[in-house]
Design a protein around this motif. Structure first.
Motif, PDB file in Angstrom:
ATOM      1  N   GLN A 161       0.820  -1.206   0.000  1.00 29.11           N
ATOM      2  CA  GLN A 161       0.000   0.000   0.000  1.00 29.11           C
ATOM      3  C   GLN A 161       0.860   1.266   0.000  1.00 29.11           C
ATOM      4  O   GLN A 161       0.365   2.368   0.215  1.00 29.11           O
ATOM      5  CB  GLN A 161      -0.933  -0.007   1.217  1.00 29.11           C
ATOM      6  N   LYS A 167       2.872   4.408  -1.114  1.00 32.26           N
ATOM      7  CA  LYS A 167       2.880   5.410  -2.169  1.00 32.26           C
ATOM      8  C   LYS A 167       4.190   6.173  -2.061  1.00 32.26           C
ATOM      9  O   LYS A 167       4.375   6.997  -1.160  1.00 32.26           O
ATOM     10  CB  LYS A 167       1.692   6.355  -2.018  1.00 32.26           C
ATOM     11  N   SER A 210       5.567   8.490  -3.818  1.00 28.89           N
ATOM     12  CA  SER A 210       5.523   9.943  -4.018  1.00 28.89           C
ATOM     13  C   SER A 210       5.130  10.687  -2.752  1.00 28.89           C
ATOM     14  O   SER A 210       5.530  11.830  -2.527  1.00 28.89           O
ATOM     15  CB  SER A 210       4.539  10.291  -5.140  1.00 28.89           C
ATOM     16  N   GLU A 211       4.336  10.003  -1.888  1.00 29.14           N
ATOM     17  CA  GLU A 211       3.884  10.621  -0.646  1.00 29.14           C
ATOM     18  C   GLU A 211       4.593  10.047   0.577  1.00 29.14           C
ATOM     19  O   GLU A 211       4.418  10.542   1.697  1.00 29.14           O
ATOM     20  CB  GLU A 211       2.375  10.434  -0.496  1.00 29.14           C
TER      21      GLU A 211
END
Length: 241
Positions: A116, A118, A120-121
């Motif tokens: 899960q 991400k 980029s974040e």
């Protein structure tokens, strides 16, 4: 919602032991009592009446630094399944590795966690797929015969393999350009089926259930977590899609 998502991180790794159920219980308890020589520590053995996967709730709360509750399940095969309550992740590897040599049987560490994350974040739970096979005999320095792992380390995926390839492996996957495609849930399930194991089917865990609980001797710096607290701290969302 599948049981492995609902009860994450308890279910992110499972141990399988190809041995007699009562022998597994007896050897594990004997081993733990030998490790924990203290008048303040006892091990309580209890047969559970609740069915899988609800029986996994008896592993709560999760404990950091060491597992203190252990569930053994007779599957509808010749294998015994093993779960424990360590946080942030269960410590399966050392248990199945040791018991393979003591019980003179094959054991498997199987793991899958939904990715899960991400990048980029920089948020979300990190995914992993793990398969390790142990045998009674020492091979090189230990009794690990074969290990395949794909782990998201945040900055990148790491693919790792050790030992001689097994006959059923689809090694063409290991050469895929995208590392996250080299070893996934479907490939793991296929490999486990070669041993008569069905990790992801809750009906597979249909037999007798035993809880072994370590009582006393808590480590001073150990912390406890309920399931929602553990999932939140690991940034895992059970109904994520």
């Amino acid at each position: 919602m599948t049981f492995e998502k609902k009860y994450f991180p308890i279910t992110c790794e499972v141990g399988f032991l190809e041995a007699d159920f009562d022998s597994v219980i007896s050897m594990f308890k004997e081993w733990q009592e030998k490790i924990c020589k203290s008048d303040q520590i006892t091990f309580i053995v209890e047969e559970l009446k609740s069915q899988f996967p609800n029986s996994l709730e008896r592993l709560l709360p999760l404990t950091s630094l060491e597992g203190r509750r252990f569930v053994f399940i007779q599957t509808n095969s010749k294998w015994v399944a093993f779960f424990e309550n360590g946080y942030p992740y269960p410590e399966i590897d050392s248990v199945v590795g040791y018991l393979a040599s003591k019980l003179k049987c094959r054991t498997i560490r199987a793991g899958w966690s939904e990715n899960q994350f991400k990048k980029s974040e920089n948020i979300g739970s990190l995914g992993a797929t793990i398969f390790t096979l142990y045998t009674p005999e020492v091979i090189d320095v230990d009794n690990c015969k074969r290990s395949i792992q794909l782990i998201n380390e945040g900055s990148s995926w790491r693919f790792y393999e050790y030992g001689e390839k097994l006959s059923f492996e689809k090694s063409v996957n290991y050469r895929k350009k995208k590392k996250e495609d080299r070893f996934n849930r479907q490939i793991l399930a296929s490999y486990l089926s070669s041993f008569g194991l069905d990790f992801f089917d809750e009906n597979f865990y249909s037999g007798k259930l035993i809880l072994i609980q370590k009582v006393g001797g808590e480590l001073p710096s150990s912390k406890i977590y309920n399931l929602s607290e553990a999932q939140a701290s690991l940034e895992f969302t059970p109904n994520w899609s």
